[in-house]
Design an enzyme around this catalytic site. Structure first.
Site, mmCIF file in Angstrom:
data_model
loop_
_atom_site.group_PDB
_atom_site.id
_atom_site.type_symbol
_atom_site.label_atom_id
_atom_site.label_comp_id
_atom_site.label_asym_id
_atom_site.label_seq_id
_atom_site.Cartn_x
_atom_site.Cartn_y
_atom_site.Cartn_z
ATOM 1 N N GLY A 93 0.812 -1.210 0.000
ATOM 2 C CA GLY A 93 0.000 0.000 0.000
ATOM 3 C C GLY A 93 0.845 1.258 0.000
ATOM 4 O O GLY A 93 0.307 2.374 -0.031
ATOM 5 N N GLY A 94 2.169 1.104 0.005
ATOM 6 C CA GLY A 94 3.038 2.276 0.018
ATOM 7 C C GLY A 94 2.879 3.156 -1.203
ATOM 8 O O GLY A 94 2.981 4.380 -1.116
ATOM 9 N N CYS A 303 4.848 -16.554 -31.925
ATOM 10 C CA CYS A 303 4.302 -16.360 -30.584
ATOM 11 C C CYS A 303 3.219 -17.408 -30.339
ATOM 12 O O CYS A 303 2.336 -17.594 -31.176
ATOM 13 C CB CYS A 303 3.729 -14.958 -30.439
ATOM 14 S SG CYS A 303 2.911 -14.667 -28.837
ATOM 15 N N CYS A 305 0.716 -17.435 -28.185
ATOM 16 C CA CYS A 305 -0.553 -16.995 -27.607
ATOM 17 C C CYS A 305 -1.677 -17.109 -28.637
ATOM 18 O O CYS A 305 -1.437 -17.102 -29.846
ATOM 19 C CB CYS A 305 -0.436 -15.555 -27.107
ATOM 20 S SG CYS A 305 -0.642 -14.288 -28.379
ATOM 21 N N CYS A 308 -2.028 -14.701 -31.621
ATOM 22 C CA CYS A 308 -1.115 -14.889 -32.750
ATOM 23 C C CYS A 308 -1.350 -16.196 -33.500
ATOM 24 O O CYS A 308 -1.183 -16.257 -34.718
ATOM 25 C CB CYS A 308 0.325 -14.862 -32.244
ATOM 26 S SG CYS A 308 0.844 -13.254 -31.583
ATOM 27 N N HIS A 334 -1.464 -11.662 -25.249
ATOM 28 C CA HIS A 334 -0.253 -11.571 -26.067
ATOM 29 C C HIS A 334 0.842 -10.789 -25.352
ATOM 30 O O HIS A 334 2.003 -11.215 -25.314
ATOM 31 C CB HIS A 334 -0.551 -10.897 -27.406
ATOM 32 C CG HIS A 334 0.708 -10.509 -28.129
ATOM 33 N ND1 HIS A 334 1.493 -11.417 -28.815
ATOM 34 C CD2 HIS A 334 1.369 -9.319 -28.204
ATOM 35 C CE1 HIS A 334 2.560 -10.816 -29.297
ATOM 36 N NE2 HIS A 334 2.516 -9.539 -28.937
#
Length: 375
Positions: A93-94, A303, A305, A308, A334
């Site tokens: 949370g900083g 790629c 994914c 692609c 991707h």
């Protein structure tokens, strides 16, 4: 028995290793997809796993507000809640101490936030930050700190540093140590080398399982960020993991790995995916551009994914033009796949002793003008 980092190879300052945790091992360098509220935006947990990610990030502040740490604990912890059995790092949370400056009051003991959701007030102290992250079952817990804004005078940065180091000591006492779990300290000090050195000295005297470099990528620019890393990273313990918080672009990652950083997180790849921007080896593509309307070619050859392997640039262009939610989902998948491949490539190059040439080749490939400037 606690969280450890084992070195595998070094090539210059760049390092390859393995982060060993209660929830599995993670090869480093590694990029952590950001799952602020217990989810990586536009992605299922299975999809995140398919990108090659081994560790994700959650956020103490946001999970404290909704659904609440106690509720997550009652439901079996964050790993079960979000279907991620692997390691999870939770930011304390900083960053929100800085980013929500209009909604918080800070004092020597902690921070009082006014919720951005309903206006309710919440108190976050170093001990409470440890308690929340313990209830979440975070694999890696971050100390509560004040993320120093930029620009900051030396006096402002010094005062912020002193507060963060006090909180770090209090967090160390409150942290509940368990096998395979770890607590990271956060180096602050703005862009002032002597303050960064003071911060490292204070944190190493307290003793942490890992060390993060905070307060960068907040507006200072890449050159000053790298200059700050140049004077900070060599001071950090060589046998502990090093984490650069909130960074960044592919070029940022390469530059930081060059300087000895092991871990990263950033919203850039997921946010870019939601706004039609794709990272590819040549640079960045804007899938809204008319040039892609008839492009019956993959987004990136090779790629793995689904954006692609199953679709064309023309189809992705259509999805964004039509406002279909599948567009952000596919492009986020991707981009995270690209980031994971980037990290694996750098790791392999370090292990093979060819990192400098690999980094130079990556940068040379990005020299093409960014297509986001095209009509």
């Amino acid at each position: 028995m606690r969280l450890t980092w084992d070195a595998a190879a070094r090539d210059g300052a760049a390092r390859a290793g393995t982060l060993r945790t209660a929830h599995g091992d993670v090869p480093t360098p590694t990029f952590m997809p950001v799952g602020t509220a217990g989810t990586v935006k536009a992605m299922t947990a299975d999809a995140v796993r398919a990108t090659g990610a081994g560790i994700v990030l959650g956020n103490t502040y946001h999970l404290m507000l909704r659904p609440g740490a106690e509720r997550v604990a009652a439901l079996g912890g964050l790993h079960r809640f979000m279907d991620w059995p692997g390691p999870i790092l939770t930011d304390s949370g900083g960053f929100q101490v800085m980013s929500l400056s209009k909604l918080r009051e800070i004092d020597a003991g902690g921070v009082t936030f006014q919720s951005h959701l309903d206006g309710s007030r919440h108190r976050l102290t170093p001990a409470r930050a440890m308690d929340i992250q313990h209830k979440l079952d975070a694999t890696i817990t971050m100390v509560l700190d004040e993320c120093t804004p930029w620009p900051a005078t030396e006096e402002q940065a010094g005062a912020s540093l002193a507060l963060s180091m006090r909180w770090a000591a209090e967090a160390r006492v409150a942290f509940v140590a368990r096998p395979g779990y770890g607590l990271f300290g956060i180096v602050q000090g703005g862009t002032y080398p002597h303050l960064r050195a003071q911060s490292v000295e204070a944190l190493t005297a307290i003793g942490f399982d890992g060390y993060a470099v905070g307060g960068l990528a907040v507006g200072e620019g890449q050159a000053l960020m790298f200059a700050t890393l140049d004077v900070t990273v060599p001071l950090l313990p060589g046998d502990a993991p090093r984490y650069l918080m909130g960074v960044g672009t592919p070029d940022d990652l390469v530059g930081a790995v060059t300087r000895g950083i092991d871990m990263f997180d950033c919203v850039i790849p997921t946010r870019a995916g939601r706004t039609a921007r794709a990272f590819v080896p040549e640079g960045t593509l804007n899938l809204r551009n008319a040039r892609h309307a008839g492009a019956d070619v993959p987004l990136q050859d090779g790629c793995p994914c689904p954006a692609c392997t199953r679709h064309s640039r023309a189809y992705l262009h259509h999805l964004f033009r039509a406002g279909e939610m599948l567009g952000p989902m596919l492009l986020t998948w991707h981009n995270l796949t690209y980031y994971q491949a980037l990290m694996r490539g750098m790791r392999d190059a370090i292990l093979d002793g060819r990192f400098a040439g690999h980094a130079a080749a990556l940068r040379a490939g990005w020299r093409r003008p960014d297509e986001t400037d095209d009509p």
